[in-house]
Design a protein around this motif. Structure first.
Motif, PDB file in Angstrom:
ATOM      1  N   ASP A  62       0.853  -1.184   0.000  1.00 56.24           N
ATOM      2  CA  ASP A  62       0.000   0.000   0.000  1.00 56.24           C
ATOM      3  C   ASP A  62       0.891   1.237   0.000  1.00 56.24           C
ATOM      4  OD1 ASP A  62      -1.673   2.185   0.745  1.00 56.24           O
ATOM      5  OD2 ASP A  62      -3.117   0.791   1.605  1.00 56.24           O
ATOM      6  N   VAL A  63       1.053   1.844  -1.172  1.00 50.82           N
ATOM      7  CA  VAL A  63       1.875   3.048  -1.304  1.00 50.82           C
ATOM      8  C   VAL A  63       0.999   4.289  -1.289  1.00 50.82           C
ATOM      9  CG1 VAL A  63       3.505   4.322  -2.765  1.00 50.82           C
ATOM     10  CG2 VAL A  63       3.623   1.824  -2.654  1.00 50.82           C
ATOM     11  N   ASN A  64      -0.012   4.299  -2.149  1.00 52.12           N
ATOM     12  CA  ASN A  64      -0.875   5.469  -2.282  1.00 52.12           C
ATOM     13  C   ASN A  64      -2.346   5.100  -2.143  1.00 52.12           C
ATOM     14  OD1 ASN A  64      -1.302   8.247  -2.715  1.00 52.12           O
ATOM     15  ND2 ASN A  64      -1.565   7.962  -4.923  1.00 52.12           N
ATOM     16  N   GLY A  65      -2.611   3.990  -1.419  1.00 54.38           N
ATOM     17  CA  GLY A  65      -3.991   3.622  -1.107  1.00 54.38           C
ATOM     18  C   GLY A  65      -4.690   2.739  -2.110  1.00 54.38           C
ATOM     19  N   ALA A  66      -4.020   2.298  -3.176  1.00 55.59           N
ATOM     20  CA  ALA A  66      -4.685   1.488  -4.207  1.00 55.59           C
ATOM     21  C   ALA A  66      -5.330   0.210  -3.659  1.00 55.59           C
ATOM     22  CB  ALA A  66      -3.700   1.150  -5.334  1.00 55.59           C
ATOM     23  N   PRO A  67      -4.655  -0.564  -2.775  1.00 55.15           N
ATOM     24  CA  PRO A  67      -5.312  -1.768  -2.244  1.00 55.15           C
ATOM     25  C   PRO A  67      -6.583  -1.456  -1.458  1.00 55.15           C
ATOM     26  CG  PRO A  67      -2.945  -1.875  -1.881  1.00 55.15           C
ATOM     27  CD  PRO A  67      -3.254  -0.487  -2.328  1.00 55.15           C
ATOM     28  N   ARG A  68      -6.581  -0.345  -0.734  1.00 54.09           N
ATOM     29  CA  ARG A  68      -7.773   0.010   0.042  1.00 54.09           C
ATOM     30  C   ARG A  68      -8.921   0.427  -0.876  1.00 54.09           C
ATOM     31  NH1 ARG A  68      -5.407   4.289   4.025  1.00 54.09           N
ATOM     32  NH2 ARG A  68      -3.489   4.046   2.796  1.00 54.09           N
ATOM     33  N   ARG A  69      -8.610   1.189  -1.919  1.00 54.74           N
ATOM     34  CA  ARG A  69      -9.658   1.570  -2.866  1.00 54.74           C
ATOM     35  C   ARG A  69     -10.219   0.338  -3.577  1.00 54.74           C
ATOM     36  NH1 ARG A  69      -6.239   6.190  -3.423  1.00 54.74           N
ATOM     37  NH2 ARG A  69      -4.909   5.158  -4.952  1.00 54.74           N
ATOM     38  N   ALA A  70      -9.325  -0.565  -3.967  1.00 56.13           N
ATOM     39  CA  ALA A  70      -9.763  -1.776  -4.673  1.00 56.13           C
ATOM     40  C   ALA A  70     -10.654  -2.634  -3.787  1.00 56.13           C
ATOM     41  CB  ALA A  70      -8.543  -2.581  -5.125  1.00 56.13           C
ATOM     42  N   ASN A 122       1.185  13.911  -0.730  1.00 65.44           N
ATOM     43  CA  ASN A 122       1.611  14.004  -2.121  1.00 65.44           C
ATOM     44  C   ASN A 122       3.019  14.569  -2.246  1.00 65.44           C
ATOM     45  OD1 ASN A 122      -0.681  12.876  -3.253  1.00 65.44           O
ATOM     46  ND2 ASN A 122      -1.722  14.847  -3.508  1.00 65.44           N
ATOM     47  N   VAL A 123       3.340  15.527  -1.397  1.00 61.57           N
ATOM     48  CA  VAL A 123       4.688  16.099  -1.395  1.00 61.57           C
ATOM     49  C   VAL A 123       5.704  15.054  -0.930  1.00 61.57           C
ATOM     50  CG1 VAL A 123       6.213  17.743  -0.236  1.00 61.57           C
ATOM     51  CG2 VAL A 123       3.986  18.501  -1.106  1.00 61.57           C
ATOM     52  N   LEU A 124       5.442  14.426   0.207  1.00 61.72           N
ATOM     53  CA  LEU A 124       6.384  13.459   0.767  1.00 61.72           C
ATOM     54  C   LEU A 124       6.528  12.236  -0.132  1.00 61.72           C
ATOM     55  CD1 LEU A 124       5.355  13.589   4.538  1.00 61.72           C
ATOM     56  CD2 LEU A 124       7.211  14.808   3.401  1.00 61.72           C
ATOM     57  N   MET A 125       5.407  11.717  -0.629  1.00 61.39           N
ATOM     58  CA  MET A 125       5.456  10.542  -1.497  1.00 61.39           C
ATOM     59  C   MET A 125       6.252  10.827  -2.758  1.00 61.39           C
ATOM     60  SD  MET A 125       2.308   8.384  -3.202  1.00 61.39           S
ATOM     61  CE  MET A 125       1.720   9.823  -4.116  1.00 61.39           C
ATOM     62  N   SER A 126       6.015  11.950  -3.393  1.00 62.11           N
ATOM     63  CA  SER A 126       6.709  12.279  -4.637  1.00 62.11           C
ATOM     64  C   SER A 126       8.197  12.510  -4.403  1.00 62.11           C
ATOM     65  CB  SER A 126       6.075  13.523  -5.274  1.00 62.11           C
ATOM     66  OG  SER A 126       4.725  13.282  -5.618  1.00 62.11           O
ATOM     67  N   ALA A 127       8.524  13.147  -3.292  1.00 70.55           N
ATOM     68  CA  ALA A 127       9.932  13.397  -2.982  1.00 70.55           C
ATOM     69  C   ALA A 127      10.677  12.087  -2.735  1.00 70.55           C
ATOM     70  CB  ALA A 127      10.041  14.307  -1.764  1.00 70.55           C
ATOM     71  N   GLU A 128      10.069  11.201  -1.972  1.00 72.30           N
ATOM     72  CA  GLU A 128      10.710   9.918  -1.687  1.00 72.30           C
ATOM     73  C   GLU A 128      10.764   9.038  -2.934  1.00 72.30           C
ATOM     74  OE1 GLU A 128       9.127   8.055   1.856  1.00 72.30           O
ATOM     75  OE2 GLU A 128       8.797  10.018   2.764  1.00 72.30           O
ATOM     76  N   ASP A 144     -13.143  18.210  11.166  1.00 67.05           N
ATOM     77  CA  ASP A 144     -11.709  18.292  11.409  1.00 67.05           C
ATOM     78  C   ASP A 144     -10.962  18.543  10.105  1.00 67.05           C
ATOM     79  OD1 ASP A 144      -8.910  17.591  12.084  1.00 67.05           O
ATOM     80  OD2 ASP A 144      -9.804  17.056  13.992  1.00 67.05           O
ATOM     81  N   ASP A 145     -10.610  19.788   9.869  1.00 71.50           N
ATOM     82  CA  ASP A 145      -9.894  20.141   8.650  1.00 71.50           C
ATOM     83  C   ASP A 145      -8.415  19.785   8.721  1.00 71.50           C
ATOM     84  OD1 ASP A 145     -12.195  21.147   7.490  1.00 71.50           O
ATOM     85  OD2 ASP A 145     -11.881  23.163   8.292  1.00 71.50           O
ATOM     86  N   ILE A 146      -7.912  19.526   9.921  1.00 77.54           N
ATOM     87  CA  ILE A 146      -6.493  19.181  10.055  1.00 77.54           C
ATOM     88  C   ILE A 146      -6.202  17.831   9.401  1.00 77.54           C
ATOM     89  CG2 ILE A 146      -4.659  18.611  11.694  1.00 77.54           C
ATOM     90  CD1 ILE A 146      -5.848  20.642  13.601  1.00 77.54           C
ATOM     91  N   ILE A 147      -7.043  16.852   9.668  1.00 79.18           N
ATOM     92  CA  ILE A 147      -6.846  15.526   9.057  1.00 79.18           C
ATOM     93  C   ILE A 147      -6.961  15.627   7.544  1.00 79.18           C
ATOM     94  CG2 ILE A 147      -7.675  13.154   8.976  1.00 79.18           C
ATOM     95  CD1 ILE A 147      -6.443  14.000  11.660  1.00 79.18           C
ATOM     96  N   ALA A 148      -7.852  16.500   7.066  1.00 80.01           N
ATOM     97  CA  ALA A 148      -8.038  16.666   5.621  1.00 80.01           C
ATOM     98  C   ALA A 148      -6.799  17.230   4.938  1.00 80.01           C
ATOM     99  CB  ALA A 148      -9.234  17.572   5.355  1.00 80.01           C
ATOM    100  N   ALA A 149      -5.887  17.824   5.703  1.00 80.39           N
ATOM    101  CA  ALA A 149      -4.655  18.374   5.135  1.00 80.39           C
ATOM    102  C   ALA A 149      -3.638  17.295   4.805  1.00 80.39           C
ATOM    103  CB  ALA A 149      -4.035  19.375   6.107  1.00 80.39           C
ATOM    104  N   ALA A 150      -3.983  16.043   5.098  1.00 83.50           N
ATOM    105  CA  ALA A 150      -3.049  14.945   4.837  1.00 83.50           C
ATOM    106  C   ALA A 150      -2.770  14.779   3.346  1.00 83.50           C
ATOM    107  CB  ALA A 150      -3.607  13.641   5.410  1.00 83.50           C
TER     108      ALA A 150
END
Length: 397
Positions: free
Chosen positions: A107-115, A239-245, A228-234
Motif C-alpha cells: 500500500d503506497v498510495n492507497g490502491a489496495p484500500r480503494r480496490a 503528495n509532497v512526501l510521497m513524490s519526494a521519496e 476536522d480540517d487538520i486531518i483533511a490536510a493529509a
C-alpha cells in the motif's frame, strides 16, 4: 494485464497471491513498469517467506499500476484491466474468483484500500513498522506498508498474524513486543466520523457509510460526527512526501546496472535520459518532476519541510481524537468505480483520490476497509478494527 504464476497448485486450501511490488526469486518482478519488465530477483520478500513457513502457498503474482501510485492499477506497462469502461484491479479480480485465500500487497498510495472498497473485499493496512518491508520495491518508504486483502476479515486476520513481527533486515521494523500488540483485540465503543471526508463522495459511497454507521449503532457503538480540517490536510502533505521519496527511490533505475536500457544514445547522460524517458509512464514522470522540484534548494524548506511539519500536526491531531474515540470512520474513495473516461479527463485523479487514504498513510496508523468504507484506529489496534469488520460481516450484509 499480466499475471505471473508459480508451479504451486492453485487448488491449495492456503493459496495466496502477491502483487508485483513483492520481490520473488521464481517469478519476475516488474512493479508495473517497463523499466523492470522481466526483472528476476535473487531473493524474495520477507513477508512471503513468513507466509510460506506458515503453510501458505504462493501461487502467483498480480499486476500493479506503475510503482503502485495510481488509482487501482491502470498505469501498468502491461495495460489497464477494463470491463465496460470500468477500471478493474487485478488483485481484487483474482480474489473474487475464490481460487485464492488472500493477497499480500504494498500500500503506497492507497490502491489496495480503494480496490477492496470497490469490490466488496476486506483490506488491512497495518501500523507502520509492524510488518517487514524487506524485499519490497521501495517507493515512499516513510509511509508505504505491506497490507493484506481477502474476502473476509477472518482471512485477513489469519494472514496478518503470520507476517506481523520484528525483522532485523528492515531498519524501520518495530520491536517484537510492539508488533505483537497488533494482534490483540479490544472493544470498539466510540467512533468518530469526519465530516470533511463526506463532502466529496457520491450517493453510493454515502450509502455504504450510512449502512456501516447503522451496524455500529445497532451493536451499541456510539457514532459521532466531528469536523476536522487538520486531518483533511493529509492529502497535499502526503503528495509532497510521497513524490519526494519516490523521486529518490527511482533514481537507481538509470539503464546501467539493470532495468530497461535505451538502444540509441551517445554518452552516459543521454543513456540515462533516453532509458528513463522510454521506460517510465506519464504519471510516474509527473511524480518524479514534482518530487525533484520539492527537494530543490528553493523549495526544500517551504514545501518539503512544511509537509514534514504537517505530518507531525496530523499525528498529534489523531492522538487527540483517540483520547475520546476508538476509531475514525471515513470513505476509502469518492466513487464505487473508476472509468477510463475519468482518468482521461483528470490525469492527476490518483493524487486527488488519496484524500481518503492519505491520513492513514502519512500517520502510519492502521486502517481496515470493509463494507466499502474505512476504519482508521490508533497504533496497534488492527485486532480491534478487524473485530469491527467481522461484526459488520455478520450483521451488516
Amino acid at each position: 494485464m499480466k499475471i505471473y504464476t508459480s508451479k504451486k497448485d492453485i487448488a491449495s486450501k492456503k493459496a495466496i497471491i502477491a502483487d508485483d511490488m513483492m520481490l520473488t526469486a521464481d517469478m519476475p518482478t516488474a512493479a508495473g513498469s517497463k523499466m523492470l519488465d522481466g526483472y528476476m530477483s535473487l531473493f524474495e520478500a520477507e513477508v512471503l517467506t513468513r507466509a510460506k513457513n506458515a503453510g501458505y502457498d504462493l501461487v502467483g503474482k498480480t499486476d500493479v499500476g506503475e510503482f503502485a501510485i495510481d488509482l487501482v492499477g491502470e498505469t501498468s506497462c502491461n495495460g489497464a484491466k477494463v470491463k465496460d469502461g470500468v477500471l478493474l484491479n487485478p488483485t481484487a479480480e483474482a480474489l473474487k474468483t475464490g481460487e485464492v485465500k488472500a493477497a499480500i500487497c504494498l500500500d503506497v498510495n492507497g490502491a489496495p484500500r480503494r480496490a477492496a472498497a470497490q469490490n466488496g473485499l476486506v483490506s488491512v493496512k497495518p501500523t507502520y513498522g509492524t510488518v517487514s518491508r524487506y524485499g519490497t520495491v521501495p517507493v515512499a518508504c516513510s509511509g508505504e506498508c505491506v497490507s493484506v486483502m481477502a474476502k473476509s476479515a477472518l482471512e485477513c486476520k489469519e494472514l496478518l498474524g503470520v507476517i506481523v513481527g520484528h525483522d532485523d533486515k528492515d531498519g524501520t521494523s518495530l520491536s517484537e513486543e510492539l508488533c505483537g500488540s497488533a494482534k490483540k483485540c479490544g472493544e470498539l465503543r466510540r467512533v468518530a466520523v469526519l465530516g470533511a471526508m463526506e463532502k466529496g463522495i457520491d450517493a453510493n459511497v454515502e450509502a455504504k457509510l450510512c449502512a456501516f454507521k447503522s451496524t455500529l449503532r445497532n451493536n451499541g457503538v456510539e457514532v459521532i460526527e466531528i469536523e476536522d480540517d487538520i486531518i483533511a490536510a493529509a492529502r497535499p502533505a502526503w503528495n509532497v512526501l510521497m513524490s519526494a521519496e519516490l523521486c529518490n527511490n527511482v533514481s537507481r533505475y538509470d539503464g546501467v546496472k539493470y532495468g530497461h536500457r535505451a538502444q540509441n544514445f551517445s554518452g552516459i547522460d543521454e543513456l540515462y535520459t533516453n532509458s528513463r524517458t522510454e521506460a517510465f509512464g506519464e504519471l510516474l514522470k509527473k511524480a518524479i518532476l514534482f518530487g525533484s522540484d520539492t527537494l530543490s534548494t528553493e523549495n526544500y524548506m517551504k514545501v518539503y519541510d512544511k509537509a514534514l511539519r504537517v505530518r507531525r500536526v496530523i499525528v498529534e491531531r489523531f492522538a487527540e481524537i483517540f483520547k475520546e474515540f476508538d476509531a475514525v470512520l471515513m470513505p476509502a474513495c469518492s466513487v464505487m468505480e473508476y472509468t477510463e473516461d475519468m482518468v482521461k479527463e483528470n490525469k492527476s485523479l490518483s493524487f486527488e483520490e488519496n484524500f481518503y487514504t492519505a491520513p492513514a498513510s502519512i500517520s502510519g496508523l492502521p486502517a481496515v476497509v470493509v463494507g466499502g468504507v474505512q476504519l482508521v484506529g490508533r497504533a496497534f489496534s488492527e485486532g480491534t478494527l478487524l473485530g469491527a469488520a467481522e461484526l459488520y460481516e455478520k450483521e451488516g450484509k
